[in-house]
Scaffold this active site. Sequence first.
Site, short mmCIF file in Angstrom:
data_model
loop_
_atom_site.label_atom_id
_atom_site.label_comp_id
_atom_site.label_asym_id
_atom_site.label_seq_id
_atom_site.Cartn_x
_atom_site.Cartn_y
_atom_site.Cartn_z
N LYS A 107 0.84 -1.19 0.00
CA LYS A 107 0.00 0.00 0.00
C LYS A 107 0.88 1.26 0.00
CE LYS A 107 -4.21 -1.69 0.21
NZ LYS A 107 -5.30 -1.33 -0.75
N ASP A 138 -0.21 -0.42 -4.62
CA ASP A 138 -1.62 -0.05 -4.72
C ASP A 138 -1.81 1.33 -4.08
OD1 ASP A 138 -4.37 0.13 -4.81
OD2 ASP A 138 -4.74 -1.44 -3.35
N GLU A 164 -1.38 -0.59 -9.09
CA GLU A 164 -2.83 -0.71 -9.00
C GLU A 164 -3.48 0.63 -8.68
OE1 GLU A 164 -6.04 -3.03 -6.11
OE2 GLU A 164 -4.10 -3.98 -6.55
N ASP A 190 -8.74 -1.23 -10.18
CA ASP A 190 -9.57 -1.86 -9.14
C ASP A 190 -10.83 -1.04 -8.94
OD1 ASP A 190 -10.73 -2.98 -6.90
OD2 ASP A 190 -9.13 -2.44 -5.52
N LYS A 214 -13.06 -8.34 -7.67
CA LYS A 214 -13.49 -8.74 -6.33
C LYS A 214 -14.93 -9.21 -6.39
CE LYS A 214 -10.25 -5.53 -4.16
NZ LYS A 214 -10.03 -4.35 -3.31
#
Length: 327
Positions: A107, A138, A164, A190, A214
């Site tokens: 992250k 991400d 991401e 995403d 997801k």
Amino acid sequence: MMPSLDELLGSAHVVSLKLFDRFRGLDSREALLLEGPEGWTEFSPFVEYDDAEAANWLRAAIDFGWQSTPHALRTSIPVNATVPAVPAGKVAEVLARFPGCRTAKVKVASPDQTLADDVARVAEVRRVLGPEGRIRIDANGLWNVDEAEHAIHALSAFDLEYVEQPCMSVPELAEIRHRTTYLSVPIAADESVRKSGDPLAVARAGAADILVIKAQPLGGIRAALSIIGQTGLPVVVSSALDTSIGLSMGAHLAASVPGLYFDCGLGTASLLAEDVTGEPLLPVDGAIPVRRVAPDAALLDQHAASPERRDWWLARLARTHALVAAE
């Protein structure tokens, strides 16, 4: 099959699970668990999501609990480690909770940190994983295009597998993908897929090389497989900080994807200091099995949310059920 609200309420359990490290601004994760004829399932949209967005999560819960899963093409799913926005000194401790994982998702772009913090964290992940490890970052859409270009340039020195959601909108993703072509770092989408009214827009715009898929936010396994089939892009099946029951849904989705070329983001039970089962879907040798998970009654009681939070979730379930039933 659309179960009645009474049927859903009859098996509903609301839990609150502590995390090892702060993640998405959370110290604990709340989830509503339901038992259907096919087994246990999960409804856990993040609390800030409105009812319209949460409706997809309920569709997913019903899909997994009330319908049989598609044919599985594999029995285990290789997964990545997930490194929250922790100080570099905690990286080794976090990675140790993901035994055998050869890939780490890191992250970055946390509003209370700097690019220097991100560089230090990613550098430490590279050191711990070694030259053969794979690193993906991400940003959760938190950079603008100029910030993203600067950051990707700085972080590309650590041999990134992909970036991401560096920016939030589809046009921004398309622009940053164009600007950073010279760096040969793929762009993954995403939020531009799961939070969009048109999840196919990012593919049509040529704004991403990879899709992060997801099950819960997209309305379930079947809905997600339809999106995958229509885009033709490679995918990474990931989670939304689910309990092991929600991760089981993600594992069944990943097991049904015809081509699975990347390690999946389904190892996040390792971020939970608590879970609802004594046999959580934790990574072993870098993978999790494809199996349904049933909660332990004692753990449901131990981790039950407060009466106030339980009432909040049940009211949310009722409102969301009304939206889905009206379709």
